[in-house]
Motif scaffolding. Structure first.
Motif, short mmCIF file in Angstrom:
data_model
loop_
_atom_site.label_atom_id
_atom_site.label_comp_id
_atom_site.label_asym_id
_atom_site.label_seq_id
_atom_site.Cartn_x
_atom_site.Cartn_y
_atom_site.Cartn_z
N TYR A 1 0.78 -1.13 0.08
CA TYR A 1 -0.05 -0.01 -0.05
C TYR A 1 0.86 1.23 0.11
N LEU A 2 0.82 2.25 -1.07
CA LEU A 2 1.10 3.60 -1.10
C LEU A 2 0.38 4.50 -0.57
N ASN A 3 1.09 5.39 0.23
CA ASN A 3 0.03 6.15 1.11
C ASN A 3 0.60 7.80 0.79
N VAL A 4 -0.21 8.76 1.21
CA VAL A 4 0.31 10.21 1.14
C VAL A 4 1.64 10.38 1.74
N GLY A 5 1.73 10.10 2.86
CA GLY A 5 2.93 10.17 3.65
C GLY A 5 3.66 8.91 3.12
N GLU A 6 4.69 8.79 2.48
CA GLU A 6 5.62 7.46 1.99
C GLU A 6 6.10 6.89 2.99
N SER B 1 -7.24 5.93 11.56
CA SER B 1 -5.75 5.98 11.93
C SER B 1 -5.59 7.51 12.50
N PRO B 2 -4.86 7.54 13.54
CA PRO B 2 -4.78 8.55 14.49
C PRO B 2 -3.77 9.58 13.60
N PHE B 3 -3.36 9.14 12.59
CA PHE B 3 -2.52 10.13 11.62
C PHE B 3 -3.16 10.39 10.54
N GLY B 4 -4.66 10.15 10.37
CA GLY B 4 -5.55 10.75 9.23
C GLY B 4 -5.08 10.75 7.82
N GLN B 5 -5.00 12.03 7.31
CA GLN B 5 -4.71 12.25 5.90
C GLN B 5 -3.15 11.64 5.25
N VAL B 6 -2.48 11.60 6.50
CA VAL B 6 -0.77 11.14 6.39
C VAL B 6 -1.06 9.70 5.53
N GLN B 7 -1.88 8.78 6.20
CA GLN B 7 -2.05 7.57 5.75
C GLN B 7 -2.94 7.18 4.74
N GLU B 8 -3.52 8.32 4.14
CA GLU B 8 -4.45 8.06 3.15
C GLU B 8 -3.74 7.21 2.10
N HIS B 9 -4.48 6.39 1.22
CA HIS B 9 -3.94 5.35 0.15
C HIS B 9 -3.80 6.20 -0.98
N LEU B 10 -2.94 5.90 -1.53
CA LEU B 10 -2.68 6.54 -3.14
C LEU B 10 -2.82 5.42 -4.02
N ALA B 11 -2.21 4.31 -3.92
CA ALA B 11 -2.21 3.15 -4.63
C ALA B 11 -2.07 2.03 -4.02
N GLU B 12 -2.25 0.77 -4.72
CA GLU B 12 -2.13 -0.41 -4.01
C GLU B 12 -1.32 -1.08 -5.25
N VAL B 13 -0.02 -1.50 -5.07
CA VAL B 13 0.99 -1.95 -6.00
C VAL B 13 1.21 -3.55 -5.83
N GLN B 14 1.76 -4.11 -6.56
CA GLN B 14 2.78 -5.32 -6.32
C GLN B 14 4.28 -5.22 -6.16
N VAL B 15 4.69 -5.95 -5.10
CA VAL B 15 6.29 -5.67 -5.09
C VAL B 15 6.91 -7.05 -4.83
#
Length: 254
Positions: free
Chosen positions: A114-119, A131-145
């Motif tokens: 999971y890739l988030n606003v706060g990398e 999450s207590p960290f709110g927007q910082v943890q919002e998802h940007l994308a879901e990728v395969q690694v």
């Protein structure tokens, strides 16, 4: 202004080394433990085959480790593609640092990430609903690694000698240990890791769970619990760092 000055000091290799020496001296004076300094003590005592920085981001933690363990062989792991590229570029003139664009978890193969606003909150684990960290943890994308278990990786890339592990993997500490039980039991001398306290990720590891696994199942001793990071000034503890070491490593020189 102070934050900008701190960023400039810590992101320059020369000034960051001076800054860390000063910070360590201040910590000594107020009896505050310093995990990276302790890793350096263990490195000097046992001369391990390598240090593993799992979740190395852009490599500033690699810099810290090498300040206290100059010349050490370091394997730096970072699954986020953009961060791994920066890490690879920053470490390009350090032949003793080997960059691995992968995650270490409980299985080998491609896995969801999971890739988030706060990398720096990117994780193998999905977020909790609130999450207590709110927007910082919002998802940007879901990728395969690419992912490997520690046991598979160690057998292939570093099959001999003792290891020191530092991890910052956003709640996935259990997955790391479950995929590396043999290596942890037989070859890891110290494990220095961040642990979430407040709920941030689905099925995140807890301190009590990890301490039970490390001490009762894998034969480590709890060495230190470091000062907690607050969600906000005067607020609840959000996360902390913890170190476990093999009893044979103790005591460390003062």
């Amino acid at each position: 202004m102070l934050r900008l000055l701190h960023r400039l000091l810590t992101h320059n290799r020369i000034t960051s080394r001076l800054q860390r020496a000063l910070v360590h001296r201040v910590k000594e004076l107020i009896y505050m433990p310093d995990g990276y300094y302790s890793m350096g003590q263990i490195y000097r005592k046992i001369k391990p085959a390598a240090i593993l920085d799992i979740g190395a981001h852009h490599g500033y933690t690699v810099d810290k480790l090498l300040d206290y363990a100059p010349g050490a062989k370091v394997h730096a792991f970072e699954p986020t593609p953009q961060s791994a590229a920066i890490l690879r570029q920053r470490m390009s003139k350090r032949p003793n640092v080997h960059v691995h664009e992968m995650a270490l978890g409980d299985k080998t193969g491609m896995t969801r990430f999971y890739l988030n606003v706060g990398e720096q909150t990117n994780s193998l684990l999905d977020n909790v609903t609130q999450s207590p960290f709110g927007q910082v943890q919002e998802h940007l994308a879901e990728v395969q690694v690419q992912a490997m278990t520690l046991d598979d990786w160690a057998e292939k890339f570093e099959p001999q000698g003792m290891l020191l592990l530092k991890a910052d993997i956003q709640g996935a500490e259990r997955l790391l240990v479950m995929g590396g039980k043999k290596t942890f039991a037989q070859r890891v001398a110290a494990f220095y890791t961040e642990i979430c306290i407040l709920p941030q990720y689905e099925s995140q590891a807890t301190f009590c769970e990890m301490n039970r696994i490390m001490v009762e199942q894998l034969g480590f001793a709890l060495y230190d619990i470091y000062p907690c990071q607050k969600v906000s000034p005067g607020g609840a503890a959000g996360f902390t760092d913890v170190m476990w070491v093999k009893p044979s490593v103790l005591p460390l020189e003062e």
